[in-house]
Design an enzyme around this catalytic site. Sequence first.
Site, PDB file in Angstrom:
ATOM      1  N   ASN A   1    -155.961 -11.042 -41.203  1.00  0.00           N
ATOM      2  CA  ASN A   1    -156.303 -10.975 -39.128  1.00  0.00           C
ATOM      3  C   ASN A   1    -157.891  -9.917 -39.659  1.00  0.00           C
ATOM      4  O   ASN A   1    -157.872  -9.955 -38.141  1.00  0.00           O
ATOM      5  CB  ASN A   1    -155.636 -10.808 -38.484  1.00  0.00           C
ATOM      6  CG  ASN A   1    -153.561 -11.501 -38.956  1.00  0.00           C
ATOM      7  OD1 ASN A   1    -154.016 -12.785 -39.208  1.00  0.00           O
ATOM      8  ND2 ASN A   1    -153.075 -10.809 -38.843  1.00  0.00           N
TER       9      ASN A   1
ATOM     10  N   HIS B   1    -144.309 -14.010 -29.426  1.00  0.00           N
ATOM     11  CA  HIS B   1    -144.020 -13.359 -31.089  1.00  0.00           C
ATOM     12  C   HIS B   1    -142.754 -12.813 -31.080  1.00  0.00           C
ATOM     13  O   HIS B   1    -142.229 -13.394 -30.176  1.00  0.00           O
ATOM     14  CB  HIS B   1    -145.611 -12.123 -30.894  1.00  0.00           C
ATOM     15  CG  HIS B   1    -145.180 -11.775 -32.208  1.00  0.00           C
ATOM     16  ND1 HIS B   1    -144.264 -10.678 -32.425  1.00  0.00           N
ATOM     17  CD2 HIS B   1    -146.205 -12.259 -33.592  1.00  0.00           C
ATOM     18  CE1 HIS B   1    -144.817 -10.552 -34.301  1.00  0.00           C
ATOM     19  NE2 HIS B   1    -145.998 -11.369 -34.399  1.00  0.00           N
TER      20      HIS B   1
ATOM     21  N   GLU C   1    -149.461 -15.065 -24.967  1.00  0.00           N
ATOM     22  CA  GLU C   1    -150.053 -14.667 -25.785  1.00  0.00           C
ATOM     23  C   GLU C   1    -151.175 -15.010 -25.507  1.00  0.00           C
ATOM     24  O   GLU C   1    -151.450 -16.508 -24.910  1.00  0.00           O
ATOM     25  CB  GLU C   1    -149.677 -15.314 -27.571  1.00  0.00           C
ATOM     26  CG  GLU C   1    -148.434 -14.733 -27.987  1.00  0.00           C
ATOM     27  CD  GLU C   1    -148.262 -14.708 -29.550  1.00  0.00           C
ATOM     28  OE1 GLU C   1    -149.267 -15.158 -30.157  1.00  0.00           O
ATOM     29  OE2 GLU C   1    -147.301 -15.157 -29.702  1.00  0.00           O
TER      30      GLU C   1
ATOM     31  N   SER D   1    -151.202 -17.159 -32.511  1.00  0.00           N
ATOM     32  CA  SER D   1    -151.571 -16.790 -34.059  1.00  0.00           C
ATOM     33  C   SER D   1    -151.353 -17.721 -35.129  1.00  0.00           C
ATOM     34  O   SER D   1    -151.596 -17.795 -36.170  1.00  0.00           O
ATOM     35  CB  SER D   1    -151.190 -15.169 -34.688  1.00  0.00           C
ATOM     36  OG  SER D   1    -149.250 -15.739 -34.499  1.00  0.00           O
TER      37      SER D   1
ATOM     38  N   ASP E   1    -150.046 -10.676 -24.539  1.00  0.00           N
ATOM     39  CA  ASP E   1    -150.738 -10.416 -25.576  1.00  0.00           C
ATOM     40  C   ASP E   1    -151.909 -10.468 -26.466  1.00  0.00           C
ATOM     41  O   ASP E   1    -151.799 -11.893 -26.364  1.00  0.00           O
ATOM     42  CB  ASP E   1    -149.522 -10.888 -26.839  1.00  0.00           C
ATOM     43  CG  ASP E   1    -149.672  -9.894 -28.400  1.00  0.00           C
ATOM     44  OD1 ASP E   1    -150.589  -9.005 -28.330  1.00  0.00           O
ATOM     45  OD2 ASP E   1    -148.145 -10.132 -28.967  1.00  0.00           O
TER      46      ASP E   1
ATOM     47  N   HIS F   1    -154.344 -11.687 -31.351  1.00  0.00           N
ATOM     48  CA  HIS F   1    -155.496 -12.315 -31.797  1.00  0.00           C
ATOM     49  C   HIS F   1    -157.194 -12.458 -31.166  1.00  0.00           C
ATOM     50  O   HIS F   1    -157.972 -13.636 -31.821  1.00  0.00           O
ATOM     51  CB  HIS F   1    -155.315 -13.818 -32.756  1.00  0.00           C
ATOM     52  CG  HIS F   1    -153.883 -12.869 -33.314  1.00  0.00           C
ATOM     53  ND1 HIS F   1    -154.067 -12.821 -34.846  1.00  0.00           N
ATOM     54  CD2 HIS F   1    -152.604 -12.650 -33.122  1.00  0.00           C
ATOM     55  CE1 HIS F   1    -152.606 -12.818 -35.101  1.00  0.00           C
ATOM     56  NE2 HIS F   1    -151.532 -12.812 -34.307  1.00  0.00           N
TER      57      HIS F   1
ATOM     58  N   LYS G   1    -155.797  -5.455 -35.806  1.00  0.00           N
ATOM     59  CA  LYS G   1    -156.867  -7.444 -36.272  1.00  0.00           C
ATOM     60  C   LYS G   1    -158.023  -6.999 -36.313  1.00  0.00           C
ATOM     61  O   LYS G   1    -158.740  -6.724 -37.697  1.00  0.00           O
ATOM     62  CB  LYS G   1    -155.991  -8.691 -35.440  1.00  0.00           C
ATOM     63  CG  LYS G   1    -154.461  -8.172 -36.135  1.00  0.00           C
ATOM     64  CD  LYS G   1    -154.381  -9.701 -34.996  1.00  0.00           C
ATOM     65  CE  LYS G   1    -152.402  -9.532 -35.414  1.00  0.00           C
ATOM     66  NZ  LYS G   1    -151.472  -8.042 -35.283  1.00  0.00           N
TER      67      LYS G   1
END
Length: 368
Positions: free
Chosen positions: A32, A119, A165, A169, A194, A197, A227
């Site tokens: 990541n 997640h 998110e 991911s 979140d 990413h 990440k």
Amino acid sequence: MGDFHRRDLAALREAGRYRALAPRTGVDFASNDYLGLAGDPALRAAVTDAAARGVAVGSGGSRLLRGNDPEIEALEVEAAARFGCEAALYLSSGFAANTALIATLPQPGDLIVHDALIHASVHDGLRLARADHVAAAHNDAQAFEDAISAWRARGGTGTAWIAVESLYSMDGDRAPLAELAAIADRHDAMLLIDEAHATGVWGAGGRGLAAGLDGRANIVTLRTCGKALGCEGALICGPRVMADFLVNRARPFIFSTAPSPLMAAAVRAALSLALDDPQRREALFHLIAHAERVLAPLGVTVTGSQILPLVIGEDRATMARAEALQHAGFDVRGIRPPTVPPGTSRLRISLTRNVEADDIDQLARALR
């Protein structure tokens, strides 16, 4: 260890879901480290300089004891300013931060509505949460609104919490944040986002897909530092009352040794490297566009992000194909349940500044 543990491991092997640690070898299509900062000389120099000016490696205790280092506080002040919120709180990992948010902020009588593909750290928080919770269909804004409306109709009087998110991911797709923010406004709800990413890669100035929502009283964002920022830890960003409440009530914060002050200094440098240099992001965008052109004909899902899944379905076939690619010199990992839903085992192709267009072309030839 007992018989249960041996039987469980044997069952994982039989199902093709046994996990084992593997060294990092081959061309990086697994990490990541989206901007390639983890090994960047500028970040190494920032750490060296911080150590030279006396920044400690270890914090020596929890933040509420002697672990509240000035370097950590400086990071939190800078993060709050960069992301446009009242306060930021630095924790040791994104997993701990997500668990702390979900387990601490919602109260008895509240409702947590979370995306079905949220997640694992949120699921662990849900096990500790004192509020009721329900899953909404993935990226379906109407499903979130319907869940809140149904709860109100049954007599729910607390606060609704929406947990998503911004960029998922394993699928590489994006949450409908504008619609969810509007739903939060209509229902006096809180929206937890979140940004693990997306931070450093997407949004205005690389500030994430929630850029522009920060600073609102009903928005809390989580930005991990391990990440695209290439470091370690996580920043919870939101209203000041949220940060103060977590300091007083969040067990993962209260009872954990504070993160390394040296790592806090590294994150400060990484924020500057990631957010102030658009060329890093633009170079990644060019790689994403190139990968979409050459990998889409091979069955790879085009997501418009740096995460490109190739869904195979069956667990053993997925791992066999991943192993073949690894033997060919490409670090591509197989992802199986419970990380992804049953029947959707996949190769997760992650694009980072650690590869070049030619590496992507060679991967395409190997996939053929």
